[in-house]
Motif scaffolding. Sequence first.
Motif, PDB file in Angstrom:
ATOM      1  N   TYR A 133     -18.416  21.417  66.130  1.00  0.00           N
ATOM      2  CA  TYR A 133     -19.417  20.493  65.293  1.00  0.00           C
ATOM      3  C   TYR A 133     -19.133  20.580  63.884  1.00  0.00           C
ATOM      4  CZ  TYR A 133     -22.189  19.864  69.385  1.00  0.00           C
ATOM      5  OH  TYR A 133     -22.976  19.735  70.693  1.00  0.00           O
ATOM      6  N   ILE A 134     -18.758  21.653  63.294  1.00  0.00           N
ATOM      7  CA  ILE A 134     -18.495  21.847  62.042  1.00  0.00           C
ATOM      8  C   ILE A 134     -17.468  21.255  61.633  1.00  0.00           C
ATOM      9  CG2 ILE A 134     -17.836  23.612  60.212  1.00  0.00           C
ATOM     10  CD1 ILE A 134     -19.642  25.953  61.860  1.00  0.00           C
ATOM     11  N   ASN A 135     -16.457  21.255  62.322  1.00  0.00           N
ATOM     12  CA  ASN A 135     -15.160  20.578  61.868  1.00  0.00           C
ATOM     13  C   ASN A 135     -15.527  18.880  62.111  1.00  0.00           C
ATOM     14  OD1 ASN A 135     -12.134  20.257  61.509  1.00  0.00           O
ATOM     15  ND2 ASN A 135     -12.109  19.466  63.459  1.00  0.00           N
ATOM     16  N   LEU A 136     -16.119  18.368  62.950  1.00  0.00           N
ATOM     17  CA  LEU A 136     -16.324  16.949  62.707  1.00  0.00           C
ATOM     18  C   LEU A 136     -17.428  16.556  61.683  1.00  0.00           C
ATOM     19  CD1 LEU A 136     -17.042  16.247  66.586  1.00  0.00           C
ATOM     20  CD2 LEU A 136     -14.948  15.423  65.369  1.00  0.00           C
ATOM     21  N   ILE A 137     -18.391  17.271  61.219  1.00  0.00           N
ATOM     22  CA  ILE A 137     -19.223  16.957  60.278  1.00  0.00           C
ATOM     23  C   ILE A 137     -18.488  17.221  58.903  1.00  0.00           C
ATOM     24  CG2 ILE A 137     -20.886  17.978  58.506  1.00  0.00           C
ATOM     25  CD1 ILE A 137     -21.968  16.579  61.073  1.00  0.00           C
ATOM     26  N   LYS A 138     -17.584  17.989  58.624  1.00  0.00           N
ATOM     27  CA  LYS A 138     -16.738  18.119  57.739  1.00  0.00           C
ATOM     28  C   LYS A 138     -15.532  16.865  57.715  1.00  0.00           C
ATOM     29  CE  LYS A 138     -12.622  21.197  55.338  1.00  0.00           C
ATOM     30  NZ  LYS A 138     -12.078  22.534  55.653  1.00  0.00           N
ATOM     31  N   LYS A 139     -14.945  16.550  58.583  1.00  0.00           N
ATOM     32  CA  LYS A 139     -14.196  15.091  58.673  1.00  0.00           C
ATOM     33  C   LYS A 139     -15.052  14.304  58.381  1.00  0.00           C
ATOM     34  CE  LYS A 139     -10.433  16.785  61.762  1.00  0.00           C
ATOM     35  NZ  LYS A 139      -9.870  16.814  62.824  1.00  0.00           N
ATOM     36  N   ALA A 140     -16.234  14.029  58.748  1.00  0.00           N
ATOM     37  CA  ALA A 140     -16.985  12.840  58.582  1.00  0.00           C
ATOM     38  C   ALA A 140     -17.405  12.786  56.932  1.00  0.00           C
ATOM     39  CB  ALA A 140     -18.328  13.066  59.237  1.00  0.00           C
ATOM     40  N   GLN A 141     -17.715  14.123  56.417  1.00  0.00           N
ATOM     41  CA  GLN A 141     -17.745  14.101  54.761  1.00  0.00           C
ATOM     42  C   GLN A 141     -16.486  13.507  54.219  1.00  0.00           C
ATOM     43  OE1 GLN A 141     -18.736  18.376  54.634  1.00  0.00           O
ATOM     44  NE2 GLN A 141     -20.794  17.548  54.161  1.00  0.00           N
ATOM     45  N   GLU A 142     -15.392  13.876  54.349  1.00  0.00           N
ATOM     46  CA  GLU A 142     -14.168  13.670  53.854  1.00  0.00           C
ATOM     47  C   GLU A 142     -13.748  12.208  54.036  1.00  0.00           C
ATOM     48  OE1 GLU A 142     -12.147  18.041  54.473  1.00  0.00           O
ATOM     49  OE2 GLU A 142     -11.621  16.495  55.746  1.00  0.00           O
ATOM     50  N   ALA A 143     -14.402  11.552  55.184  1.00  0.00           N
ATOM     51  CA  ALA A 143     -13.856  10.101  55.250  1.00  0.00           C
ATOM     52  C   ALA A 143     -15.047   9.313  54.612  1.00  0.00           C
ATOM     53  CB  ALA A 143     -14.012   9.955  57.115  1.00  0.00           C
ATOM     54  N   GLY A 144     -16.004  10.200  54.185  1.00  0.00           N
ATOM     55  CA  GLY A 144     -16.792   8.984  53.483  1.00  0.00           C
ATOM     56  C   GLY A 144     -17.995   8.476  54.628  1.00  0.00           C
ATOM     57  N   GLU A 145     -17.813   9.058  55.772  1.00  0.00           N
ATOM     58  CA  GLU A 145     -18.843   8.566  56.715  1.00  0.00           C
ATOM     59  C   GLU A 145     -20.494   8.927  56.495  1.00  0.00           C
ATOM     60  OE1 GLU A 145     -15.643   8.355  60.139  1.00  0.00           O
ATOM     61  OE2 GLU A 145     -17.358   9.806  60.571  1.00  0.00           O
ATOM     62  N   ILE A 146     -20.517   9.991  56.042  1.00  0.00           N
ATOM     63  CA  ILE A 146     -21.779  10.872  55.709  1.00  0.00           C
ATOM     64  C   ILE A 146     -21.912  11.339  53.968  1.00  0.00           C
ATOM     65  CG2 ILE A 146     -22.542  11.485  58.035  1.00  0.00           C
ATOM     66  CD1 ILE A 146     -21.617  14.412  57.309  1.00  0.00           C
ATOM     67  N   ASN A 147     -22.986  11.044  53.506  1.00  0.00           N
ATOM     68  CA  ASN A 147     -23.089  11.505  52.222  1.00  0.00           C
ATOM     69  C   ASN A 147     -23.799  12.814  51.715  1.00  0.00           C
ATOM     70  OD1 ASN A 147     -21.469   8.892  51.217  1.00  0.00           O
ATOM     71  ND2 ASN A 147     -23.489   8.036  51.798  1.00  0.00           N
ATOM     72  N   ASN A 148     -24.119  13.527  52.823  1.00  0.00           N
ATOM     73  CA  ASN A 148     -24.895  14.942  52.583  1.00  0.00           C
ATOM     74  C   ASN A 148     -23.910  15.791  52.287  1.00  0.00           C
ATOM     75  OD1 ASN A 148     -25.685  17.440  52.565  1.00  0.00           O
ATOM     76  ND2 ASN A 148     -27.272  16.769  54.303  1.00  0.00           N
ATOM     77  N   PRO A 149     -23.705  16.435  50.903  1.00  0.00           N
ATOM     78  CA  PRO A 149     -22.705  17.024  50.205  1.00  0.00           C
ATOM     79  C   PRO A 149     -22.801  18.583  50.499  1.00  0.00           C
ATOM     80  CG  PRO A 149     -24.537  16.794  48.539  1.00  0.00           C
ATOM     81  CD  PRO A 149     -24.850  16.098  49.821  1.00  0.00           C
ATOM     82  N   ASN A 150     -23.779  19.116  51.411  1.00  0.00           N
ATOM     83  CA  ASN A 150     -23.823  20.307  51.785  1.00  0.00           C
ATOM     84  C   ASN A 150     -22.925  20.984  52.681  1.00  0.00           C
ATOM     85  OD1 ASN A 150     -26.442  21.357  50.261  1.00  0.00           O
ATOM     86  ND2 ASN A 150     -27.255  19.564  51.534  1.00  0.00           N
ATOM     87  N   PRO A 151     -22.368  22.308  52.760  1.00  0.00           N
ATOM     88  CA  PRO A 151     -21.530  22.917  53.666  1.00  0.00           C
ATOM     89  C   PRO A 151     -21.675  22.587  55.217  1.00  0.00           C
ATOM     90  CG  PRO A 151     -22.096  24.524  51.992  1.00  0.00           C
ATOM     91  CD  PRO A 151     -23.125  23.337  51.789  1.00  0.00           C
ATOM     92  N   PRO A 152     -20.575  22.175  55.733  1.00  0.00           N
ATOM     93  CA  PRO A 152     -20.895  21.682  57.078  1.00  0.00           C
ATOM     94  C   PRO A 152     -21.440  22.719  57.887  1.00  0.00           C
ATOM     95  CG  PRO A 152     -18.688  21.216  56.325  1.00  0.00           C
ATOM     96  CD  PRO A 152     -19.408  22.124  55.256  1.00  0.00           C
ATOM     97  N   GLU A 153     -21.363  24.017  57.683  1.00  0.00           N
ATOM     98  CA  GLU A 153     -21.950  25.068  58.339  1.00  0.00           C
ATOM     99  C   GLU A 153     -23.563  25.074  58.448  1.00  0.00           C
ATOM    100  OE1 GLU A 153     -17.956  26.437  57.432  1.00  0.00           O
ATOM    101  OE2 GLU A 153     -19.748  25.698  56.248  1.00  0.00           O
TER     102      GLU A 153
END
Length: 202
Positions: A133-153
């Motif tokens: 879950y954490i890894n997918l949120i991190k990748k979604a951030q890096e890919a610009g799919e989501i704009n919430n900048p908070n730590p994935p955890e």
Amino acid sequence: MNNKKDESNLTKMHIVDTAIDLFRQRGYYNVSVTDICKASKISRSTFYYYFKSKDEIFDSFLLKPELIIFDKLPSILINSSSYIEQFYQIFETFLKEMMETGPEIFGQVLKRNIDNGDLKILVPYQITMWDIYINLIKKAQEAGEINNPNPPEEIVEAITYITVGISVIWCNKNGSFDLIAKNRQILEALLLVKDELKAKLN
């Protein structure tokens, strides 16, 4: 040794399956340990060998949705078109499995975990799933799919708290609204999902 362990696990899951069926038929509060023992064709001593109480059955019951997720995981990761969609598909698979038990049983599972101070009920217990879950949120951030900048955890933890809250309301309202759709709507706002991806996910 392994045969004895397998037999023990089968007995335990037989008790769980029987108890859940009784809860569905009669309601959780209308089923006693004696009822479970009788339907499972076991003694009370056997029941208490595996479980300290009736509500402890839910801890073992949670293993089934987790196994279903792991079975579907490769297909989800291959076929989903974005990281955030992969996250939703995995997360919602577990949620759907819990919803299928009905509002009363799902509510009892939530209550037990809240009483125990464990609000990660909707995140499977295996540490590997939490990491996914954490890894997918991190990748979604890096890919610009989501704009919430908070730590994935922190984001995954917030998602868990939010979903537990919505699920409790769903159970209290006897499943009167679409839990998946409402949860998706709120999580999209939390994650700040890109508009073009919202259309794909809805």
